[in-house]
Design an enzyme around this catalytic site. Structure first.
Site, PDB file in Angstrom:
ATOM      1  N   ASP B  82       0.841  -1.218   0.173  1.00  0.00           N
ATOM      2  CA  ASP B  82      -0.158   0.013  -0.131  1.00  0.00           C
ATOM      3  C   ASP B  82       0.697   1.453  -0.149  1.00  0.00           C
ATOM      4  OD1 ASP B  82       1.033   0.246   2.733  1.00  0.00           O
ATOM      5  OD2 ASP B  82      -0.627  -0.622   3.238  1.00  0.00           O
ATOM      6  N   SER B  83       0.327   2.181  -0.412  1.00  0.00           N
ATOM      7  CA  SER B  83       0.804   3.882   0.306  1.00  0.00           C
ATOM      8  C   SER B  83       1.596   4.068   0.686  1.00  0.00           C
ATOM      9  CB  SER B  83       0.810   4.085  -1.155  1.00  0.00           C
ATOM     10  OG  SER B  83      -0.863   5.623  -0.091  1.00  0.00           O
ATOM     11  N   ASP B 136      -2.612   8.663  -1.593  1.00  0.00           N
ATOM     12  CA  ASP B 136      -3.874   9.401  -1.883  1.00  0.00           C
ATOM     13  C   ASP B 136      -3.770   9.619   0.268  1.00  0.00           C
ATOM     14  OD1 ASP B 136      -3.884   6.742  -0.391  1.00  0.00           O
ATOM     15  OD2 ASP B 136      -6.048   6.454  -0.961  1.00  0.00           O
ATOM     16  N   ASP B 286      -8.114  -7.267   0.545  1.00  0.00           N
ATOM     17  CA  ASP B 286      -7.053  -7.486   1.604  1.00  0.00           C
ATOM     18  C   ASP B 286      -7.952  -6.984   2.975  1.00  0.00           C
ATOM     19  OD1 ASP B 286      -6.436  -3.993   0.889  1.00  0.00           O
ATOM     20  OD2 ASP B 286      -5.914  -4.948   3.090  1.00  0.00           O
ATOM     21  N   CYS B 324     -13.347 -28.026   7.299  1.00  0.00           N
ATOM     22  CA  CYS B 324     -12.278 -27.523   6.833  1.00  0.00           C
ATOM     23  C   CYS B 324     -10.686 -29.076   6.884  1.00  0.00           C
ATOM     24  CB  CYS B 324     -11.205 -26.451   7.927  1.00  0.00           C
ATOM     25  SG  CYS B 324      -9.986 -25.672   7.582  1.00  0.00           S
ATOM     26  N   CYS B 326      -7.827 -27.878   6.202  1.00  0.00           N
ATOM     27  CA  CYS B 326      -6.275 -27.534   6.796  1.00  0.00           C
ATOM     28  C   CYS B 326      -5.741 -27.954   7.766  1.00  0.00           C
ATOM     29  CB  CYS B 326      -6.467 -26.190   7.146  1.00  0.00           C
ATOM     30  SG  CYS B 326      -6.932 -26.001   8.920  1.00  0.00           S
ATOM     31  N   CYS B 329      -7.446 -28.267  11.249  1.00  0.00           N
ATOM     32  CA  CYS B 329      -8.925 -29.131  11.544  1.00  0.00           C
ATOM     33  C   CYS B 329      -8.493 -30.916  10.903  1.00  0.00           C
ATOM     34  CB  CYS B 329      -9.168 -28.673  10.426  1.00  0.00           C
ATOM     35  SG  CYS B 329     -10.617 -27.074  11.039  1.00  0.00           S
ATOM     36  N   HIS B 355      -5.798 -21.454  10.497  1.00  0.00           N
ATOM     37  CA  HIS B 355      -6.658 -22.243  10.151  1.00  0.00           C
ATOM     38  C   HIS B 355      -7.404 -21.118   9.221  1.00  0.00           C
ATOM     39  CE1 HIS B 355     -11.508 -23.659  10.242  1.00  0.00           C
ATOM     40  NE2 HIS B 355     -11.486 -22.324  10.317  1.00  0.00           N
TER      41      HIS B 355
END
Lengths: 374, 374
Positions: B82-83, B136, B286, B324, B326, B329, B355
């Protein structure tokens, strides 16, 4: 003394452990910051859990209800728990020792608790580690001979009580009623074909005390062996004495331990020390040093100890240890590790711990290889 | 509005990014607690870094000297920075905005710094992310129309200055002089065959502001497009306004953005929101929510949000989310995760974050799959 070193294999209900072995410490059912799959990848075959901490949180009954420590923390390999005696000694200024046991206050909330040989065994049976330890008194240092002898006698009486309680209650281990085919085969015994242990249950080890007095150490060893255990630990060291004295006591005590049983040196040590003691014939060691040092940015490398917080690493693009093949050294630069540490990023602790454990485990692999080659 | 959703592919100098995409936030060159190999395993194709934080620590020059952010953090895939404008806005009560830029104080040590469009570009070129953002002003909310318009005009002037500086200096990106064969081929462009970008260098995106005023949003979009960027972000949302208003502004603004360029909605959002905005035609999002919530024990599951610290999970042997796959899990119980959290174990943060990120990434995979199936 190199000739005293020996290769071995502990066959536990939760798999094989090649010795000499260094056991990473997973105090409250976690090696701080490192997930169990990474420990498996590192080749860890046995973890140490602290009974004192687990007793306070989450509590033995809680772990027992959930099937024991292995199932609770999703760790299918071997586990050893200490008796809680050392933590009561080191974390409690206000403990009170009687013939019956030790009254102490929780370091978490100050609540009062009692450990006796019987309750410490009950706790360890409930937690369900593969190897559990007799309840002992860790004698303070320095102490005069009378005090050391009295303390040793107390530990001997507690050892007998520990064994009695264990023999009467070992069937209560959380996984005792669900013996798998694998568990049936993997009877705990040393590689030296010790046949004294039968059945897929826990093994209770005795602990030799006796302070820094070599005669008392001998007596403690002989009388602990008389009580009879499938393995013996040397306790009461690394309590502030000089390193040369530690070595002298270990070297002397080891002579009085049976060659056909595992020998466990508790709470040791630095990389140099674990190599040294493996060469003296010690089979098992544990220490918080690699994991605790990692959290403080102290890293063990083939080029010596590194304090990663130092400004000299700010622009160091090289790996932490050029001779290490761990996932930290093969991916990240010292500059990045320094940045993570300086920025208080949690990943610093994770990566530093993975590296230090790799260093210790690699060291023990090298030791085993050297012993194999004679 | 489901018809507005679109599949795409960003081809960056550091690999391909399938869109719609959720970008995990790695504030100071680390997704807190999660190592880069795990992020790769999770299928993360692009990370977000915060220019404000990296500028303060370890510093842009430091990262540039070490080859840029990719090399510094050993992350070979795409990165967006980001800026710094949003952090200056959100972390600095005492900032001072002039035509030239923003004076602010470090949240670390109170030292005074200035960001201008030029210095923010220089910082982002030095860090060397694949996609960088125009500097910005994030307009506060609420604000009256005059204030919003003035702020929007300032952002437009800063956008032009950002672009000019970037065009003059983009050859200074740390990896510009070492173009790999791969980098030469992976010219950044949208899947819609946008040919406006050429060469293996960074891409600078413009940011649409205009507060909650739909007419000003339209004007901001049109005039930002006039300046001309290879991608457009919608900024200035999630600043305290009602969620329905956020949606209204996004839905309206999106109509004024070119269909053939990536559209990035900054700082959004909850699982429901990222699905909703992907369906409206947003390509990139994001948010710190999955990672920050994880650190507070708030976990996203197919059965809703779970606060793992609750006592109800003490004896819950089930997986965190039965749907899930993952590594958390599939291995650990809610009881264990609850214990880790209650014991302040670092592993709680690690596992919870893995997770939650899996949940977000799986959600976006499902969205992309749904779009593919029409």
């Amino acid at each position: 003394m190199r000739g005293a070193a020996r290769l071995g294999r502990l066959l536990t209900p939760h798999g094989e452990v090649e010795t000499p072995v260094f056991m990473p410490v997973g105090t409250v059912a976690s090696v701080k910051g490192v997930s169990q799959d990474i420990l498996e990848d590192l080749g860890v075959q046995i973890l140490l859990g602290n009974t004192y901490h687990l007793y306070l949180r989450p509590g033995v009954e809680q772990v027992r209800k959930l099937g024991g420590l292995h199932k609770f923390m999703a760790w299918p390999r071997a586990i050893l728990t200490d008796s809680g005696g050392f933590q009561v000694f080191s974390l409690n200024e206000l403990r009170k020792v009687t013939e019956d046991g030790v009254t102490f206050r929780s370091h978490l909330n100050g609540s009062s608790h009692v450990f006796t040989p019987e309750s410490a065994m009950a706790a360890q049976i409930g937690l369900g580690a593969d190897i559990i330890m007799a309840f002992d008194e860790c004698t303070e240092h320095p102490a005069d001979r009378t005090r050391v002898q009295q303390s040793m006698e107390l530990t001997l009486r507690w050892a007998a009580r520990s064994k009695k309680y264990f023999e009467d209650h070992k069937h209560e281990v959380p996984w005792a009623n669900v013996p798998s085919a694998e568990a049936e085969q993997q009877v705990p015994r040393s590689a030296r074909n010790d046949k004294s242990l039968e059945g897929a249950t826990q093994s209770l080890f005795g602990i030799v005390q006796g302070g820094m007095d070599l005669a008392l150490r001998k007596e403690s060893a002989e009388r602990t062996i008389e009580i009879g255990f499938p393995g013996y630990a040397i306790g009461g060291l690394s309590v502030g004495e000089a390193r040369t004295l530690t070595r002298e006591v270990v070297e002397s005590t080891i002579q009085h331990l049976p060659a056909d049983k595992p020998r466990y040196l508790m709470g040791v040590g630095t990389p140099e020390e674990i190599v040294e003691y493996a060469n003296l014939g010690i089979d098992m060691m544990d220490c918080v040093l690699p994991t605790r040092a990692a959290r403080h940015g102290l890293l063990f490398t083939s080029e010596g100890k590194i304090s990663i917080k130092q400004a000299r690493y700010i622009t160091d693009e090289g790996p932490l240890d050029p001779k290490c093949g761990c996932k930290v050294c093969s991916r990240y630069s010292r500059a990045y590790l320094r940045h993570l540490y300086a920025s208080n990023e949690v990943l610093a602790q994770v990566l530093n711990t993975v590296h230090n454990l790799t260093y210790y485990l690699d060291l023990m692999r090298t030791v085993r290889h050297s012993i194999a080659l004679g």
